[in-house]
Design a protein around this motif. Structure first.
Motif, PDB file in Angstrom:
ATOM      1  N   LEU A 153      22.293 -39.605  -1.427  1.00  0.00           N
ATOM      2  CA  LEU A 153      22.803 -39.554  -0.065  1.00  0.00           C
ATOM      3  C   LEU A 153      23.660 -40.790   0.124  1.00  0.00           C
ATOM      4  N   GLY A 154      24.883 -40.581   0.531  1.00  0.00           N
ATOM      5  CA  GLY A 154      25.790 -41.702   0.733  1.00  0.00           C
ATOM      6  C   GLY A 154      26.396 -41.664   2.119  1.00  0.00           C
ATOM      7  N   TYR A 155      26.845 -42.831   2.575  1.00  0.00           N
ATOM      8  CA  TYR A 155      27.493 -42.917   3.875  1.00  0.00           C
ATOM      9  C   TYR A 155      28.666 -43.872   3.776  1.00  0.00           C
ATOM     10  N   ASP A 156      29.858 -43.354   4.092  1.00  0.00           N
ATOM     11  CA  ASP A 156      31.075 -44.167   4.125  1.00  0.00           C
ATOM     12  C   ASP A 156      31.211 -44.713   5.536  1.00  0.00           C
ATOM     13  N   ILE A 157      30.955 -45.991   5.675  1.00  0.00           N
ATOM     14  CA  ILE A 157      30.915 -46.628   6.988  1.00  0.00           C
ATOM     15  C   ILE A 157      32.271 -46.574   7.682  1.00  0.00           C
TER      16      ILE A 157
ATOM     17  N   MET B 297      37.018 -48.550   0.881  1.00  0.00           N
ATOM     18  CA  MET B 297      35.935 -47.663   1.228  1.00  0.00           C
ATOM     19  C   MET B 297      34.619 -48.379   0.920  1.00  0.00           C
ATOM     20  N   SER B 298      33.763 -48.530   1.907  1.00  0.00           N
ATOM     21  CA  SER B 298      32.454 -49.128   1.684  1.00  0.00           C
ATOM     22  C   SER B 298      31.387 -48.053   1.904  1.00  0.00           C
ATOM     23  N   ILE B 299      30.712 -47.722   0.818  1.00  0.00           N
ATOM     24  CA  ILE B 299      29.728 -46.649   0.859  1.00  0.00           C
ATOM     25  C   ILE B 299      28.345 -47.210   0.570  1.00  0.00           C
ATOM     26  N   VAL B 300      27.393 -46.780   1.372  1.00  0.00           N
ATOM     27  CA  VAL B 300      25.987 -47.107   1.174  1.00  0.00           C
ATOM     28  C   VAL B 300      25.369 -45.917   0.457  1.00  0.00           C
ATOM     29  N   TRP B 301      24.645 -46.144  -0.642  1.00  0.00           N
ATOM     30  CA  TRP B 301      24.055 -45.052  -1.427  1.00  0.00           C
ATOM     31  C   TRP B 301      22.538 -45.157  -1.489  1.00  0.00           C
ATOM     32  N   ASP B 302      21.894 -44.005  -1.446  1.00  0.00           N
ATOM     33  CA  ASP B 302      20.468 -43.878  -1.709  1.00  0.00           C
ATOM     34  C   ASP B 302      20.319 -42.838  -2.802  1.00  0.00           C
ATOM     35  N   ARG B 303      19.666 -43.193  -3.881  1.00  0.00           N
ATOM     36  CA  ARG B 303      19.533 -42.292  -5.024  1.00  0.00           C
ATOM     37  C   ARG B 303      18.109 -41.738  -5.105  1.00  0.00           C
ATOM     38  N   PHE B 304      18.004 -40.532  -5.663  1.00  0.00           N
ATOM     39  CA  PHE B 304      16.729 -39.850  -5.866  1.00  0.00           C
ATOM     40  C   PHE B 304      15.948 -39.725  -4.560  1.00  0.00           C
ATOM     41  N   LEU B 305      16.636 -39.199  -3.555  1.00  0.00           N
ATOM     42  CA  LEU B 305      16.038 -39.061  -2.227  1.00  0.00           C
ATOM     43  C   LEU B 305      14.919 -38.025  -2.212  1.00  0.00           C
ATOM     44  N   SER B 306      15.172 -36.860  -2.829  1.00  0.00           N
ATOM     45  CA  SER B 306      14.175 -35.789  -2.905  1.00  0.00           C
ATOM     46  C   SER B 306      14.606 -34.838  -4.014  1.00  0.00           C
ATOM     47  N   ASN B 307      13.822 -33.811  -4.244  1.00  0.00           N
ATOM     48  CA  ASN B 307      14.190 -32.835  -5.274  1.00  0.00           C
ATOM     49  C   ASN B 307      15.447 -32.056  -4.904  1.00  0.00           C
ATOM     50  N   GLY B 308      15.684 -31.832  -3.628  1.00  0.00           N
ATOM     51  CA  GLY B 308      16.837 -31.056  -3.177  1.00  0.00           C
ATOM     52  C   GLY B 308      18.057 -31.887  -2.839  1.00  0.00           C
ATOM     53  N   ILE B 309      17.869 -33.171  -2.616  1.00  0.00           N
ATOM     54  CA  ILE B 309      18.987 -34.091  -2.350  1.00  0.00           C
ATOM     55  C   ILE B 309      18.869 -35.226  -3.356  1.00  0.00           C
TER      56      ILE B 309
ATOM     57  N   GLU C  99      23.457 -43.417  12.490  1.00  0.00           N
ATOM     58  CA  GLU C  99      22.085 -43.135  12.885  1.00  0.00           C
ATOM     59  C   GLU C  99      21.571 -41.840  12.267  1.00  0.00           C
ATOM     60  N   ALA C 100      22.459 -40.831  12.142  1.00  0.00           N
ATOM     61  CA  ALA C 100      22.069 -39.560  11.520  1.00  0.00           C
ATOM     62  C   ALA C 100      21.790 -39.760  10.033  1.00  0.00           C
ATOM     63  N   TYR C 101      22.655 -40.510   9.371  1.00  0.00           N
ATOM     64  CA  TYR C 101      22.436 -40.839   7.961  1.00  0.00           C
ATOM     65  C   TYR C 101      21.107 -41.577   7.788  1.00  0.00           C
ATOM     66  N   SER C 102      20.872 -42.571   8.614  1.00  0.00           N
ATOM     67  CA  SER C 102      19.656 -43.362   8.528  1.00  0.00           C
ATOM     68  C   SER C 102      18.406 -42.515   8.770  1.00  0.00           C
ATOM     69  N   ALA C 103      18.485 -41.596   9.714  1.00  0.00           N
ATOM     70  CA  ALA C 103      17.341 -40.727  10.007  1.00  0.00           C
ATOM     71  C   ALA C 103      17.008 -39.852   8.802  1.00  0.00           C
ATOM     72  N   ILE C 104      18.028 -39.289   8.148  1.00  0.00           N
ATOM     73  CA  ILE C 104      17.787 -38.469   6.960  1.00  0.00           C
ATOM     74  C   ILE C 104      17.212 -39.332   5.845  1.00  0.00           C
ATOM     75  N   ARG C 105      17.784 -40.483   5.671  1.00  0.00           N
ATOM     76  CA  ARG C 105      17.355 -41.409   4.611  1.00  0.00           C
ATOM     77  C   ARG C 105      15.888 -41.794   4.746  1.00  0.00           C
ATOM     78  N   HIS C 106      15.410 -41.964   5.956  1.00  0.00           N
ATOM     79  CA  HIS C 106      14.038 -42.406   6.186  1.00  0.00           C
ATOM     80  C   HIS C 106      13.058 -41.270   6.473  1.00  0.00           C
ATOM     81  N   ALA C 107      13.544 -40.038   6.504  1.00  0.00           N
ATOM     82  CA  ALA C 107      12.695 -38.901   6.861  1.00  0.00           C
ATOM     83  C   ALA C 107      11.661 -38.595   5.783  1.00  0.00           C
ATOM     84  N   THR C 108      10.518 -38.106   6.208  1.00  0.00           N
ATOM     85  CA  THR C 108       9.496 -37.657   5.275  1.00  0.00           C
ATOM     86  C   THR C 108       9.985 -36.432   4.511  1.00  0.00           C
TER      87      THR C 108
END
Length: 75
Positions: free
Chosen positions: A16-20, A1-13, A43-52
């Protein structure tokens, strides 16, 4: 399993991880609650990750629209 993680994305999330390999989106909410969704395009994961406003985009595109899956050992 290869997962990409983003930590401390926002107060509510918190994370955010994505299992490729399995096209699974992992959303970690405050309190450590994990929600798994599949199938989700990278692309959906990436859009959330980069969203304001990532929480808003998550609610509009994923929550209630993409099947939530059960993963052994997690809610």
């Amino acid at each position: 399993m290869s997962i990409v993680w983003d930590r401390f994305l926002s107060n509510g999330i918190r994370e955010l991880g994505y299992d490729i390999a399995n096209k699974q989106l992992i959303v970690v909410l405050p309190g450590g609650v994990r929600k798994y969704y599949a199938p989700v395009l990278y692309e959906a994961y990436s859009a959330i990750r980069h969203a304001t406003f990532p929480e808003r985009l998550y609610r509009q595109t994923i929550e209630g629209k993409v099947p939530r899956i059960e993963v052994a050992g997690y809610q």
